[in-house]
Each structure stands twice: as structure tokens, then as C-alpha cells.
Design a protein around this motif. Structure first.
Motif, PDB file in Angstrom:
ATOM      1  N   ALA A  32      49.340  -0.711 -69.078  1.00  0.00           N
ATOM      2  CA  ALA A  32      48.004  -1.112 -68.657  1.00  0.00           C
ATOM      3  C   ALA A  32      47.732  -2.464 -69.177  1.00  0.00           C
ATOM      4  O   ALA A  32      46.614  -3.232 -68.808  1.00  0.00           O
ATOM      5  N   ALA A  33      48.512  -2.870 -70.162  1.00  0.00           N
ATOM      6  CA  ALA A  33      48.124  -4.315 -70.923  1.00  0.00           C
ATOM      7  C   ALA A  33      46.854  -4.444 -71.363  1.00  0.00           C
ATOM      8  O   ALA A  33      46.205  -5.494 -71.080  1.00  0.00           O
ATOM      9  N   GLN A  34      46.367  -3.330 -71.892  1.00  0.00           N
ATOM     10  CA  GLN A  34      44.858  -3.558 -72.377  1.00  0.00           C
ATOM     11  C   GLN A  34      44.674  -4.659 -73.228  1.00  0.00           C
ATOM     12  O   GLN A  34      43.470  -5.303 -73.188  1.00  0.00           O
ATOM     13  N   ARG A  35      45.697  -4.985 -74.292  1.00  0.00           N
ATOM     14  CA  ARG A  35      45.506  -6.354 -75.172  1.00  0.00           C
ATOM     15  C   ARG A  35      45.360  -7.531 -74.535  1.00  0.00           C
ATOM     16  O   ARG A  35      45.006  -8.280 -75.171  1.00  0.00           O
ATOM     17  N   GLY A  44      43.729  -7.803 -71.693  1.00  0.00           N
ATOM     18  CA  GLY A  44      42.556  -7.877 -70.689  1.00  0.00           C
ATOM     19  C   GLY A  44      42.848  -7.173 -69.295  1.00  0.00           C
ATOM     20  O   GLY A  44      42.247  -7.385 -68.296  1.00  0.00           O
ATOM     21  N   GLY A  45      43.895  -6.410 -69.315  1.00  0.00           N
ATOM     22  CA  GLY A  45      44.513  -5.739 -67.913  1.00  0.00           C
ATOM     23  C   GLY A  45      45.418  -6.730 -67.088  1.00  0.00           C
ATOM     24  O   GLY A  45      45.487  -6.327 -66.084  1.00  0.00           O
ATOM     25  N   ALA A  46      45.700  -7.932 -67.621  1.00  0.00           N
ATOM     26  CA  ALA A  46      46.455  -8.742 -67.075  1.00  0.00           C
ATOM     27  C   ALA A  46      47.994  -8.380 -66.550  1.00  0.00           C
ATOM     28  O   ALA A  46      48.228  -7.480 -67.040  1.00  0.00           O
ATOM     29  N   ASP A  47      48.559  -8.939 -65.446  1.00  0.00           N
ATOM     30  CA  ASP A  47      49.778  -8.337 -64.936  1.00  0.00           C
ATOM     31  C   ASP A  47      50.654  -8.744 -66.046  1.00  0.00           C
ATOM     32  O   ASP A  47      51.232  -9.806 -65.737  1.00  0.00           O
ATOM     33  N   LYS A  48      51.092  -8.334 -66.985  1.00  0.00           N
ATOM     34  CA  LYS A  48      52.032  -8.456 -68.255  1.00  0.00           C
ATOM     35  C   LYS A  48      53.244  -8.960 -67.507  1.00  0.00           C
ATOM     36  O   LYS A  48      53.990  -9.879 -68.277  1.00  0.00           O
ATOM     37  N   GLY A  88      50.551   4.975 -65.242  1.00  0.00           N
ATOM     38  CA  GLY A  88      49.834   4.919 -66.619  1.00  0.00           C
ATOM     39  C   GLY A  88      50.255   6.018 -67.590  1.00  0.00           C
ATOM     40  O   GLY A  88      49.237   6.074 -68.605  1.00  0.00           O
TER      41      GLY A  88
END
Length: 291
Positions: free
Chosen positions: A14-17, A19-23, A69
Motif C-alpha cells: 500500500a506504500a502508506q509511508r 502517501g499511497g504513491a505507486d512505489k 493488500g
């Protein structure tokens, strides 16, 4: 000889850290993080990426964990069930998609460590602090499947399960990471650090050449020192604009040599560079004589 292997790359977090970016799609050195990892495991017989499908630097098979997820254990199981091992490989390389400095040398070290420890069921990279990195690891396929099935039976689901439930049940060997191999990008600060590191004086040229080769779809090892010497000779012996033009013409000549039924590749580049460098030196000699 390198151990045959399949690869599973986990790219669905989810790449929460962030900000939800497409890591996986975040670029470091002009290349997506996912593409950088795929380049490191280009020797895999088959590669499965667990995440949303997207264009990549090389062909892969796509799948998603259920539920999306559901965490690394669920994602790893999805990758294992998506056809890795069908190639006949007994070893599965498992990687996260956020490792900007992972390289083929580290992959080969993991595979070699597992091959050299016949009783081990997995070889894990350890970071500078000695911590295990279960998502930078080589696993024997049968024990990996066995333990994923056991955890599913015990918990009822793999979703949300910690990776230590897997690695804690396996016989492990460990490989100490190089200075950057285990560096992962969880925050924008990590991304900024990675982008700064690849521009450091000692590494920027190698990073740039690798990025260009990936962008152009070229798998060619070239002696960059030869080409840099040629560019210097052309610039000093002829004129500065001659440097890039000459190196382009050397590449074109090498490509023609390969296409005309001759030997292409690094040897053709080296031979064309030798001829062009000799010509530039003759030009310089004439200039000296005139002076």
C-alpha cells in the motif's frame, strides 16, 4: 555455473509511508524501482510479479494476492501459485520491488550461498545491522511450499501473517549485504537518498550507462574506458564536438559489423574504437607538425 532459479517480486504494497504513491513505479536514476529489481534478477528462468500489471523492462507474469493488500505472506503464496517452479527450477528468489541498489552480484551471492549449504532451506540477506531480510532471499521451493501450507492450515489464512512465521521454521544460511544492497525505499526521504547516491562521483557513470542500456534494450558489456579515451582523443586531436559524434559512429560501425554477418558485440566496439582512436591521433600528429 549459476544455479537455475525462478523469481517472485512483491510489488503490491500500500506504500502508506509514501502517501499511497505507486512505489514500484517511482523512478530512481530514471528507472522505475520495479525495473531496477527486475534487472537484478534477469537471469531467472521465470519471473512472477505480484502487483498491478504495468509495462516493465522485460517480460514477466502477473498475479495478485487474495485479498489485495493481504501482506507479504499472502503475496508470496500468490507468486508461488502463479507458475514459478514450472520451469523445473528448485530455487525461488524472493524480492521486494523497492530495492534501488540490488544487483546481479548480490543475487548470485544468495544463490551461491544456498548451493554451498545443502542442509539449508533458504539463504537470507542480512543488512548492516545484522537483521534478516526475508524479501531479499533465495528459498528452496519444496520447503517454502511446505511452510506456506502449514501456516495456512494453522491460521486459516495467510493474510496479515508475519514473515517470521515462515523464516522461523526454515533452516537458514545468511549472506551479509554490501553497503547498499539491502537499502529499501519506504519513505520519500529514502527516495531522495537513493537519487542522491546514484549521482555520486564514483557511481554516476555506471548508473547512467546501465540506465541507457535498459532504456534501449541493449545487453552489451562495453569497456567504457576505451570509449572515454576515444572521446578524449577526438576532442583534443580534432575538435570538441568530434567526441560525441565519433563515439556514435563507432557504435554504428559495430552494429553494422554484427548485422553483416561479422562478430558484433564488445569486440566489434573495441576494434572500431581502436581504428577511430588511431585516426584521431594521426590528426593530432599533423597538428603538432604544423605547429
Amino acid at each position: 555455473m549459476t544455479t537455475p532459479y525462478d523469481a517472485v517480486v512483491l510489488a503490491g504494497g500500500a506504500a502508506q509511508r509514501l502517501g499511497g504513491a505507486d512505489k514500484p513505479g517511482v523512478r530512481v536514476g530514471g528507472r522505475a524501482l520495479l525495473d531496477r529489481v527486475l534487472a537484478a534478477c534477469r537471469g531467472a528462468d521465470r519471473t512472477v510479479v505480484v502487483g498491478d500489471s504495468r509495462p516493465t523492462v522485460r517480460p514477466v507474469r502477473w498475479t495478485r494476492e487474495d485479498p489485495p493488500g493481504g501482506g507479504p505472506l499472502a503475496a508470496l503464496d500468490a507468486g508461488v501459485c502463479a507458475g514459478v517452479g514450472e520451469s523445473g527450477a528448485d530455487v525461488l528468489l524472493v524480492l521486494s520491488a523497492d530495492l534501488p541498489f540490488l544487483d546481479e552480484d548480490t543475487v548470485h551471492r544468495l544463490l551461491g550461498a544456498l548451493a554451498d549449504a545443502p542442509d539449508a532451506e533458504a539463504a537470507l540477506l542480512t543488512d548492516a545491522g545484522g537483521r534478516d531480510q526475508p524479501l531479499v532471499a533465495a528459498y528452496r521451493a519444496a520447503p517454502l511450499r511446505r511452510e506456506l501450507a502449514r501456516i495456512t492450515e494453522e491460521r486459516g489464512t495467510l493474510a496479515g501473517g508475519p514473515l517470521r512465521q515462515l523464516t522461523g521454521a526454515l533452516r537458514l544460511t545468511r549472506v551479509a549485504a554490501g553497503p547498499l544492497a539491502s537499502f529499501d525505499c519506504d519513505t520519500w526521504e529514502d527516495i531522495a537518498t537513493a537519487r542522491a547516491r546514484i549521482r555520486e562521483h564514483g557511481t554516476v557513470l555506471d548508473e547512467w550507462i546501465t540506465a541507457v542500456k535498459d532504456e534501449l534494450g541493449i545487453e552489451l558489456d562495453v569497456d567504457t574506458g576505451v570509449l572515454l579515451d576515444l572521446a578524449r582523443d577526438a576532442a583534443h586531436g580534432v575538435a570538441r564536438p568530434a567526441a560525441p559524434l565519433t563515439t556514435f559512429l563507432v557504435g554504428y560501425a559495430a552494429a553494422r559489423a554484427g548485422g553483416a554477418g561479422g562478430e558484433g558485440g564488445p569486440e566489434a566496439v573495441a576494434e572500431a574504437a581502436r581504428k577511430a582512436a588511431a585516426l584521431a591521433q594521426r590528426w593530432a600528429a599533423e597538428q603538432d607538425e604544423a605547429g
